[in-house]
Design a protein around this motif. Structure first.
Motif, short mmCIF file in Angstrom:
data_model
loop_
_atom_site.label_atom_id
_atom_site.label_comp_id
_atom_site.label_asym_id
_atom_site.label_seq_id
_atom_site.Cartn_x
_atom_site.Cartn_y
_atom_site.Cartn_z
N THR A 20 0.85 -1.18 0.00
CA THR A 20 0.00 0.00 0.00
C THR A 20 0.89 1.24 0.00
OG1 THR A 20 -0.06 0.16 2.40
CG2 THR A 20 -1.76 -1.23 1.35
N GLU A 21 0.29 2.36 -0.25
CA GLU A 21 1.03 3.62 -0.23
C GLU A 21 1.69 3.84 1.13
OE1 GLU A 21 2.57 6.99 -1.96
OE2 GLU A 21 1.27 5.52 -2.96
N GLU A 22 0.96 3.53 2.18
CA GLU A 22 1.47 3.70 3.54
C GLU A 22 2.67 2.76 3.80
OE1 GLU A 22 -0.36 2.38 7.67
OE2 GLU A 22 -1.48 4.05 6.79
N GLU A 23 2.57 1.51 3.32
CA GLU A 23 3.67 0.56 3.50
C GLU A 23 4.91 0.99 2.72
OE1 GLU A 23 1.25 -3.63 4.18
OE2 GLU A 23 1.51 -2.86 2.14
N GLN A 24 4.71 1.56 1.54
CA GLN A 24 5.84 2.03 0.75
C GLN A 24 6.58 3.15 1.48
OE1 GLN A 24 4.59 3.06 -3.23
NE2 GLN A 24 3.57 1.09 -3.51
N VAL A 25 5.84 4.07 2.05
CA VAL A 25 6.46 5.17 2.80
C VAL A 25 7.20 4.62 4.01
CG1 VAL A 25 5.97 7.24 4.16
CG2 VAL A 25 4.78 6.87 1.99
N GLU A 26 6.55 3.69 4.71
CA GLU A 26 7.16 3.11 5.90
C GLU A 26 8.44 2.35 5.54
OE1 GLU A 26 5.92 -0.19 9.24
OE2 GLU A 26 4.34 1.00 8.31
N LEU A 27 8.41 1.55 4.48
CA LEU A 27 9.59 0.79 4.07
C LEU A 27 10.71 1.70 3.57
CD1 LEU A 27 8.08 -2.38 2.40
CD2 LEU A 27 9.44 -2.24 4.47
N THR A 28 10.34 2.78 2.91
CA THR A 28 11.35 3.74 2.46
C THR A 28 12.11 4.30 3.65
OG1 THR A 28 9.99 4.33 0.56
CG2 THR A 28 11.72 5.87 1.15
N THR A 29 11.39 4.67 4.68
CA THR A 29 12.02 5.19 5.90
C THR A 29 12.88 4.12 6.57
OG1 THR A 29 10.14 6.66 6.21
CG2 THR A 29 11.56 6.29 8.12
N ASP A 30 12.32 2.90 6.67
CA ASP A 30 13.07 1.81 7.30
C ASP A 30 14.38 1.52 6.55
OD1 ASP A 30 11.12 1.55 9.20
OD2 ASP A 30 10.21 -0.25 8.33
N LEU A 31 14.32 1.45 5.23
CA LEU A 31 15.51 1.17 4.44
C LEU A 31 16.55 2.28 4.58
CD1 LEU A 31 13.97 -0.46 1.26
CD2 LEU A 31 15.38 -1.57 2.98
N GLU A 32 16.09 3.51 4.61
CA GLU A 32 17.02 4.63 4.81
C GLU A 32 17.72 4.52 6.16
OE1 GLU A 32 15.03 8.12 2.05
OE2 GLU A 32 14.84 8.24 4.22
N ASN A 33 16.96 4.14 7.19
CA ASN A 33 17.55 3.98 8.52
C ASN A 33 18.56 2.84 8.55
OD1 ASN A 33 16.10 6.12 9.56
ND2 ASN A 33 14.43 4.83 10.27
N ILE A 34 18.24 1.74 7.88
CA ILE A 34 19.15 0.59 7.84
C ILE A 34 20.44 0.96 7.13
CG2 ILE A 34 19.46 -1.70 6.84
CD1 ILE A 34 16.41 -2.13 7.38
#
Length: 95
Positions: A20-34
């Motif tokens: 979903t759009e929300e999951e994409q935003v959340e994963l983008t943030t998570d990947l940036e943090n990783i």
């Protein structure tokens, strides 16, 4: 390193994930943090640290496979309820 939403969508498509759009935003943030954390680890000076496979010393606990004296057959069979030809005898349970 900046991760874009398009990169997340591309990886999701490769993994056949419908995000979903929300999951994409959340994963983008998570990947940036990783990736930021991995970059932080790259700043460490590890020049004088030996490579290790484990953080604690581990050694093989298996004993050597050696032939050693064992119990005598007659001693082993002395308490057997039934024996035949030097072996334990058990009734057949599978037809």
């Amino acid at each position: 390193m900046k991760i874009t939403k398009e990169q997340v969508q591309h990886v999701a498509n490769l993994a056949r994930l419908n995000l979903t759009e929300e999951e994409q935003v959340e994963l983008t943030t998570d990947l940036e943090n990783i990736i930021a954390f991995a970059d932080k680890l790259n700043e460490l000076n590890i020049e004088h640290i030996k490579p290790t496979a484990h953080v604690i010393p581990i050694e093989n606990v298996f004993r050597k496979d050696e032939v050693r004296p064992s119990l005598e057959r007659e001693d082993l069979l002395s308490n057997a309820p039934d024996k035949q030809e030097g072996c334990f005898y058990v009734p057949k349970i599978v037809e």
